[in-house]
Write an enzyme that holds these catalytic residues in place. Structure first.
Site, PDB file in Angstrom:
ATOM      1  NE  ARG A 162      25.696  -8.540 -16.018  1.00  0.00           N
ATOM      2  CZ  ARG A 162      24.497  -9.084 -16.223  1.00  0.00           C
ATOM      3  NH1 ARG A 162      24.260 -10.335 -15.864  1.00  0.00           N
ATOM      4  NH2 ARG A 162      23.541  -8.386 -16.817  1.00  0.00           N
ATOM      5  CB  SER A 237      24.212  -2.779 -16.518  1.00  0.00           C
ATOM      6  OG  SER A 237      23.039  -3.325 -17.049  1.00  0.00           O
ATOM      7  CD  GLU A 333      27.619  -5.454 -15.806  1.00  0.00           C
ATOM      8  OE1 GLU A 333      28.138  -5.453 -16.927  1.00  0.00           O
ATOM      9  OE2 GLU A 333      26.411  -5.589 -15.617  1.00  0.00           O
TER      10      GLU A 333
HETATM   11  N1  EPU Z   1      14.017   0.263 -13.537  1.00  0.00           N
HETATM   12  C1  EPU Z   1      13.581   1.538 -13.235  1.00  0.00           C
HETATM   13  N2  EPU Z   1      14.167   2.586 -13.892  1.00  0.00           N
HETATM   14  C2  EPU Z   1      15.161   2.427 -14.791  1.00  0.00           C
HETATM   15  C3  EPU Z   1      15.606   1.126 -15.082  1.00  0.00           C
HETATM   16  C4  EPU Z   1      15.029   0.052 -14.451  1.00  0.00           C
HETATM   17  O1  EPU Z   1      12.691   1.725 -12.429  1.00  0.00           O
HETATM   18  O2  EPU Z   1      15.621   3.439 -15.328  1.00  0.00           O
HETATM   19  C5  EPU Z   1      13.340  -0.868 -12.920  1.00  0.00           C
HETATM   20  C6  EPU Z   1      12.442  -1.589 -13.913  1.00  0.00           C
HETATM   21  O3  EPU Z   1      11.195  -1.030 -13.963  1.00  0.00           O
HETATM   22  C7  EPU Z   1      12.400  -2.990 -13.365  1.00  0.00           C
HETATM   23  C8  EPU Z   1      13.786  -3.147 -12.770  1.00  0.00           C
HETATM   24  O4  EPU Z   1      14.290  -1.852 -12.534  1.00  0.00           O
HETATM   25  O5  EPU Z   1      11.466  -3.101 -12.321  1.00  0.00           O
HETATM   26  C9  EPU Z   1      14.720  -3.967 -13.628  1.00  0.00           C
HETATM   27  O6  EPU Z   1      14.923  -3.308 -14.866  1.00  0.00           O
HETATM   28  P1  EPU Z   1      15.374  -4.088 -16.199  1.00  0.00           P
HETATM   29  O7  EPU Z   1      14.448  -5.202 -16.470  1.00  0.00           O
HETATM   30  O8  EPU Z   1      15.588  -3.090 -17.267  1.00  0.00           O
HETATM   31  O9  EPU Z   1      16.734  -4.804 -15.825  1.00  0.00           O
HETATM   32  P2  EPU Z   1      17.966  -4.334 -14.940  1.00  0.00           P
HETATM   33  O10 EPU Z   1      17.965  -5.084 -13.657  1.00  0.00           O
HETATM   34  O11 EPU Z   1      18.061  -2.861 -14.878  1.00  0.00           O
HETATM   35  C10 EPU Z   1      19.519  -6.278 -15.764  1.00  0.00           C
HETATM   36  C11 EPU Z   1      20.870  -6.448 -16.362  1.00  0.00           C
HETATM   37  C12 EPU Z   1      20.835  -6.087 -17.851  1.00  0.00           C
HETATM   38  C13 EPU Z   1      19.843  -7.002 -18.536  1.00  0.00           C
HETATM   39  C14 EPU Z   1      18.467  -6.814 -17.881  1.00  0.00           C
HETATM   40  C15 EPU Z   1      17.436  -7.774 -18.414  1.00  0.00           C
HETATM   41  C16 EPU Z   1      22.434  -6.026 -14.549  1.00  0.00           C
HETATM   42  C17 EPU Z   1      23.452  -5.108 -13.982  1.00  0.00           C
HETATM   43  N3  EPU Z   1      21.828  -5.617 -15.665  1.00  0.00           N
HETATM   44  O12 EPU Z   1      19.184  -4.887 -15.834  1.00  0.00           O
HETATM   45  O13 EPU Z   1      22.119  -6.371 -18.381  1.00  0.00           O
HETATM   46  O14 EPU Z   1      19.756  -6.715 -19.914  1.00  0.00           O
HETATM   47  O15 EPU Z   1      18.580  -7.086 -16.450  1.00  0.00           O
HETATM   48  O16 EPU Z   1      17.685  -9.058 -17.952  1.00  0.00           O
HETATM   49  O17 EPU Z   1      22.218  -7.099 -13.993  1.00  0.00           O
HETATM   50  C18 EPU Z   1      24.238  -5.430 -18.927  1.00  0.00           C
HETATM   51  O18 EPU Z   1      24.718  -6.204 -18.088  1.00  0.00           O
HETATM   52  O19 EPU Z   1      24.956  -4.646 -19.590  1.00  0.00           O
HETATM   53  C19 EPU Z   1      22.797  -5.418 -19.117  1.00  0.00           C
HETATM   54  C20 EPU Z   1      22.213  -4.556 -19.947  1.00  0.00           C
END
Ligand code: EPU
Length: 337
Positions: A162, A237, A333
């Site tokens: 990012r 995010s 972010e």
């Molecule tokens: N998780 C939780 N609770 C929550 C949300 C997530 O426990 O409420 C846990 C999930 O279970 C999982 C981990 O956190 O183990 C990761 O969750 P997720 O796959 O939803 O991805 P993220 O790391 O929360 C990132 C990006 C998203 C992108 C997703 C999928 C960032 C800041 N965000 O989210 O990007 O869609 O991975 O690749 O890196 C964005 O930038 O606007 C965005 C949506």
């Protein structure tokens, strides 16, 4: 060209914040942009693209340049790949769809990300194991002061998680006008590693997926977790996933054995901020119209008439609770104005 005064920006930011702009100019061509940059040389301007990664906490007391330069084309075709170009104002997802419909591979994991093409390189958008930098070739940008055009190669952009040169060393100096991507036409290198993608493909019995299948799976996953900005205001995010020293992570792991993580390097570990926030009990929390999304705690939402300040106060609360419980400061972010 029309110059509007005291215009509401509610329809121009995906958070749906009702801030207003002192002046608002929609720009549809590069030459118009150059002309206006010269004309507004002595004034501070505010550059607006898709408005999908910003939180407006106050009215904008500047002239807004709304970049709505449209156009997309195939630049060059090779045996197994193609170079495509999109202008800054193209809607990101519509552009992704256009490439998928042509059978090209490379952007499928980045389906349904809100925003425009021109701002995608600024934060090196990423999802489901792919980042923009993986398919990026170059972009063209206009310098705000000199109005000179410059081409930025992959290396020039200094992409990180990012992150890019447009957010760091060259912040507020250039306006991106077009972006070129290298996509595959036959032998696709599909990224199916992300757990949820595998699950969706398996549930549909798809063994040899095409880019379109991956795109549809990503859309399904995103729709199940992430709020549609057309229905509930949000900027995806709100925070970055924090990257911490692996030694610090080991200590946390002793205290919180279920903490998820991804190794970044030998010494650094990334922790999902959504998980940290959920552990504080704030998932689904709501104050007035400002809320922490009930299906993905990393996303802050505007249920209707929240002000930018109210969303920001909620973000402060999230940061406070996460610091108290884990000693980690979550970094936004989203750009806050
Ligand atoms: N998780 C939780 N609770 C929550 C949300 C997530 O426990 O409420 C846990 C999930 O279970 C999982 C981990 O956190 O183990 C990761 O969750 P997720 O796959 O939803 O991805 P993220 O790391 O929360 C990132 C990006 C998203 C992108 C997703 C999928 C960032 C800041 N965000 O989210 O990007 O869609 O991975 O690749 O890196 C964005 O930038 O606007 C965005 C949506």
């Amino acid at each position: 060209m029309k110059i509007l005064t005291n215009t509401s920006l509610k329809a121009y930011n995906t958070f749906g914040i009702n801030a207003s702009a002192k002046q608002f100019i929609e720009i549809q061509h590069e030459d118009e942009l150059m002309h206006l940059l010269k004309r507004f040389y002595t004034e501070e301007i505010f550059v607006l693209g898709g408005g999908s990664n910003m939180l407006l906490t106050k009215d904008i007391d500047k002239t807004v340049f709304y970049i709505n330069i449209l156009g997309k084309k195939i630049v060059e075709e090779f045996e197994n790949h193609v170079i495509v170009e999109a202008k800054a104002g193209e809607n990101w997802h519509e552009f992704v769809n256009w490439t998928i419909e042509k059978g090209y591979g490379g952007l499928e994991n980045l389906s349904l990300i809100p925003g425009n093409v021109g701002t995608a390189p600024v934060q090196n958008i990423g999802a489901y194991g792919v980042e923009l930098k993986d398919v990026f070739v170059e972009c063209e940008a206009i310098h705000r002061q000199t109005t000179n055009t410059r081409h930025f190669s992959l290396q020039d952009c200094e992409f990180g998680y990012r992150q890019s040169v447009f957010k760091s060393a060259l912040k507020n100096q250039y306006i991106i006008t077009k972006v070129r991507f290298k996509l595959t036409t036959q032998t696709h290198q599909l990224n199916k590693s992300y757990g949820a993608i595998k699950t969706v493909l398996e549930s549909k019995g798809i063994e040899r997926p095409q880019p379109k299948d991956i795109s549809e799976a990503v859309i399904e996953i995103r729709q199940s977790k992430l709020p549609d900005p057309k229905e509930i205001g949000n900027s995806g995010s709100f925070f970055k996933n924090p990257v911490i020293e692996s030694s610090v992570f080991s200590q946390l792991k002793r205290q919180f054995p279920n903490i998820p993580s991804y190794a970044v390097s030998e010494t650094l570990t990334k922790v999902p901020a959504g998980w940290l926030i959920e552990q504080t009990g704030l998932k689904g929390f709501r104050v007035g119209d400002a809320g922490v999304h009930a299906k993905q705690a990393l996303v802050l939402v505007n249920y209707g008439n929240a002000t930018g300040k109210q969303i920001q106060n909620l973000a402060f609360l999230v940061q406070k609770k996460v610091i108290e419980k884990f000693g980690i400061l979550l970094e936004p972010e989203v750009n806050i104005f």
